[in-house]
Design a protein around this motif. Structure first.
Motif: not given
Length: 104
Positions: A13-35
């Protein structure tokens, strides 16, 4: 109680929120997912995605702004191609997280 399925779903679900043309780190993705602190889990979940997934896995990079797959591998080439198609620029092998980083 096993939370692996719900953790995986949260990462999807967190991954689906990342817009085109942007990147996120693995740690940021986990945090965005509440982890928070679960960067390795995020990486493991992404490694398990089916080959034909519609999820934007290619928008996740390591903390240095680099593609984690070995340079020259098919996965590395595919990820770089997808990012460049979205307008993300590389300087040597790095992406500027200041410019292209996703800040939700």
């Amino acid at each position: 109680m096993n939370n692996s399925g719900s953790n995986r779903d949260a990462i999807y679900l967190a991954l689906m929120t990342i817009p085109a043309g942007k990147v996120i780190t693995y740690g940021q993705l986990a945090a965005l997912a509440g982890l928070p602190g679960a960067a390795r889990l995020a990486g493991t979940v992404l490694c398990g995605l089916p080959e034909n997934t519609a999820l934007p896995w290619h928008r996740v990079v390591n903390a240095q702004g680099k593609i984690s797959m070995p340079e020259g591998s098919p996965g590395h080439k595919e990820q770089r191609h997808r990012l460049e198609a979205e307008g993300v620029k590389f300087n040597n092998q790095k992406i500027s997280l200041r410019i292209y980083g996703y800040n939700n």
